[in-house]
Design a protein around this motif. Structure first.
Motif, PDB file in Angstrom:
ATOM      1  N   SER A   1     -40.124  -8.313  18.877  1.00  0.00           N
ATOM      2  CA  SER A   1     -39.737  -7.102  18.121  1.00  0.00           C
ATOM      3  C   SER A   1     -40.959  -6.297  17.678  1.00  0.00           C
ATOM      4  O   SER A   1     -40.999  -5.778  16.560  1.00  0.00           O
ATOM      5  CB  SER A   1     -38.874  -7.479  16.912  1.00  0.00           C
TER       6      SER A   1
ATOM      7  N   CYS B   1     -22.094  -6.995  10.953  1.00  0.00           N
ATOM      8  CA  CYS B   1     -22.928  -6.918   9.760  1.00  0.00           C
ATOM      9  C   CYS B   1     -23.492  -5.499   9.675  1.00  0.00           C
ATOM     10  O   CYS B   1     -23.443  -4.730  10.641  1.00  0.00           O
ATOM     11  CB  CYS B   1     -24.049  -7.949   9.806  1.00  0.00           C
ATOM     12  N   THR B   2     -24.023  -5.160   8.518  1.00  0.00           N
ATOM     13  CA  THR B   2     -24.558  -3.829   8.277  1.00  0.00           C
ATOM     14  C   THR B   2     -26.074  -3.872   8.279  1.00  0.00           C
ATOM     15  O   THR B   2     -26.677  -4.721   7.616  1.00  0.00           O
ATOM     16  CB  THR B   2     -24.054  -3.280   6.925  1.00  0.00           C
ATOM     17  N   ASP B   3     -26.698  -2.974   9.049  1.00  0.00           N
ATOM     18  CA  ASP B   3     -28.158  -2.955   9.127  1.00  0.00           C
ATOM     19  C   ASP B   3     -28.748  -2.139   7.988  1.00  0.00           C
ATOM     20  O   ASP B   3     -28.035  -1.709   7.068  1.00  0.00           O
ATOM     21  CB  ASP B   3     -28.611  -2.425  10.490  1.00  0.00           C
ATOM     22  N   VAL B   4     -30.057  -1.906   8.030  1.00  0.00           N
ATOM     23  CA  VAL B   4     -30.753  -1.219   6.937  1.00  0.00           C
ATOM     24  C   VAL B   4     -30.359   0.248   6.829  1.00  0.00           C
ATOM     25  O   VAL B   4     -30.600   0.887   5.800  1.00  0.00           O
ATOM     26  CB  VAL B   4     -32.279  -1.333   7.116  1.00  0.00           C
ATOM     27  N   THR B   5     -29.768   0.805   7.881  1.00  0.00           N
ATOM     28  CA  THR B   5     -29.325   2.206   7.849  1.00  0.00           C
ATOM     29  C   THR B   5     -27.845   2.327   7.486  1.00  0.00           C
ATOM     30  O   THR B   5     -27.252   3.381   7.687  1.00  0.00           O
ATOM     31  CB  THR B   5     -29.578   2.884   9.205  1.00  0.00           C
TER      32      THR B   5
ATOM     33  N   THR C   1     -22.689  -0.295  10.715  1.00  0.00           N
ATOM     34  CA  THR C   1     -22.088  -1.572  11.077  1.00  0.00           C
ATOM     35  C   THR C   1     -22.387  -1.895  12.537  1.00  0.00           C
ATOM     36  O   THR C   1     -22.132  -1.089  13.428  1.00  0.00           O
ATOM     37  CB  THR C   1     -20.572  -1.547  10.854  1.00  0.00           C
ATOM     38  N   GLN C   2     -22.928  -3.074  12.775  1.00  0.00           N
ATOM     39  CA  GLN C   2     -23.247  -3.530  14.128  1.00  0.00           C
ATOM     40  C   GLN C   2     -22.313  -4.686  14.486  1.00  0.00           C
ATOM     41  O   GLN C   2     -22.273  -5.694  13.790  1.00  0.00           O
ATOM     42  CB  GLN C   2     -24.699  -4.003  14.213  1.00  0.00           C
TER      43      GLN C   2
ATOM     44  N   PRO D   1     -22.882  -0.363  17.798  1.00  0.00           N
ATOM     45  CA  PRO D   1     -22.944   0.274  16.481  1.00  0.00           C
ATOM     46  C   PRO D   1     -21.669   1.082  16.223  1.00  0.00           C
ATOM     47  O   PRO D   1     -21.276   1.919  17.036  1.00  0.00           O
ATOM     48  CB  PRO D   1     -24.168   1.185  16.589  1.00  0.00           C
TER      49      PRO D   1
END
Length: 376
Positions: free
Chosen positions: A118, A188-192, A195-196, A219
């Motif tokens: 990453s 789950c929800t990312d930093v933005t 929902t992914q 997404p």
């Protein structure tokens, strides 16, 4: 005359003499296209040498019987996607032929490592500088070869896209051979705050070869996490990989209402689809990891957790104690350099924290005794 007739009878007819031509209808009927004067299957890339309807039809029925369910627009769309994938691979091979194999392979290896760790794509240029510096010391005569490796951020981006596309194509070809498969989903929800939806697939073919891979990470930007949205995303992924519910053996989710709701949950909607086609093998499962987390919340283990958290807070909440503990571990040449905090909202941190505390139990005991705070 009789001798010439016998010679004609004894001669075997060659395939080239038959002058068979590829028919466009075979693409729609059997998913075959013409490539290098041979029939190429778009699904498994197998080649049939003779342009003969029977040969192509036999391959299609034996290897890809599930695709007979695709009809109309969805079938044409699938053929179009497979043609684009084939064209992409052919263009990739042509581009690869213009560069030495070793340099091209090195570029892909670095790109693969950058993606796995990453790291930013721009780090490729830094890696190249490192390689050139090392080559200048160890093998100066080879430095020019290292300089030819293309590792710009644009190149790394293309390499990562190529690798991802290759993995996707490989997974798609394996899915075509699945006898049964199962699906696991988690959102789950990312930093933005997007929902992914992660969709994992595990399948087995007729030879009991098991394939397990992340099929899609979708997404859900313009939609909510309602069961219908999750259902549509899952159905789109199944269509993408030419999978049907007919041979789906099970689905694994967490306990969220959108996943397991009795009336409109994702598993309920999938179960209804399975019943319509008489799939009696379909089963619903709850994720084991989530079950372990719920058990841990219920058990609490306060007799252990209170002692551990109190000890960790004594060490880490005071700057002097924390620095002295880290120096103490360095002096003892410990495997770890510090202990971990416990965060209640991160449900995997409990196990990691307890494992680290257990691995450092002797060091922690000695340090706390030096501080006059023995661990009970």
């Amino acid at each position: 005359a009789s001798a010439s007739c016998q010679n004609k009878i004894g001669m075997k007819r060659k395939i080239a003499d038959e002058r068979r031509a590829f028919q466009e209808k075979w693409t729609d009927d059997y998913f075959f296209v013409e490539s290098n004067n041979k029939a190429l299957c778009l699904l498994c890339r197998e080649v049939v040498s003779v342009f003969k309807d029977y040969n192509l039809k036999r391959h299609y029925i034996q290897m890809h019987p599930k695709l007979s369910e695709l009809q109309g627009v969805s079938r044409k769309q699938k053929i179009s996607e497979l043609k684009k994938s084939l064209t992409f691979q052919q263009q990739l091979f042509r581009k690869s032929a213009t560069q030495p194999d070793s340099l091209l392979k090195a570029s892909y290896v670095v790109a693969n490592l950058i993606a796995k760790k990453s790291k930013p794509f721009a780090d490729g240029e830094f890696v190249k500088e490192c390689l050139e510096s090392v080559a200048d010391i160890i093998c100066p005569e080879k430095k020019s070869e290292f300089s030819k490796i293309s590792l710009s951020h644009q190149t790394i981006a293309r390499r990562v896209e190529d690798i991802a596309k290759s993995i996707e194509n490989t997974l798609e070809s394996r899915c075509a051979t699945f006898k049964f498969y199962s699906i696991a989903l988690d959102d789950c929800t990312d930093v933005t705050d997007t929902t992914q939806l992660a969709i994992f697939i595990r399948g087995v073919d007729i030879d009991f070869n098991i394939t397990e891979e992340l099929a899609s990470l979708i997404p859900l930007k313009d939609s909510t996490t309602k069961s219908v949205d999750l259902y549509n995303a899952l159905k789109a992924t199944l269509t993408k990989f030419s999978l049907t519910i007919k041979n789906m053996s099970g689905i694994v989710t967490d306990s969220a209402p959108a996943m397991v709701g009795k009336k409109e949950g994702l598993t309920t909607l999938m179960e209804e689809d399975a019943k319509q086609i008489s799939n009696v093998c379909f089963m619903k499962y709850h994720c084991i990891i989530h079950q372990e987390n719920m058990c841990a919340r219920i058990l609490k283990m306060e007799n252990v957790m209170n002692v551990v958290i109190k000890t960790i807070n004594f060490i880490r909440s005071r700057g002097l104690n924390h620095r002295q503990f880290q120096e103490f571990l360095t002096t003892l040449e410990s495997t770890y350099g510090d202990i971990l905090y416990f965060t209640a909202v991160r449900w995997l941190s409990r196990g990691k924290m307890l494992k680290r505390f257990y691995d450092l139990r002797d060091e922690i005991k000695s340090f706390m005794e030096l501080k006059g705070k023995p661990v009970p």
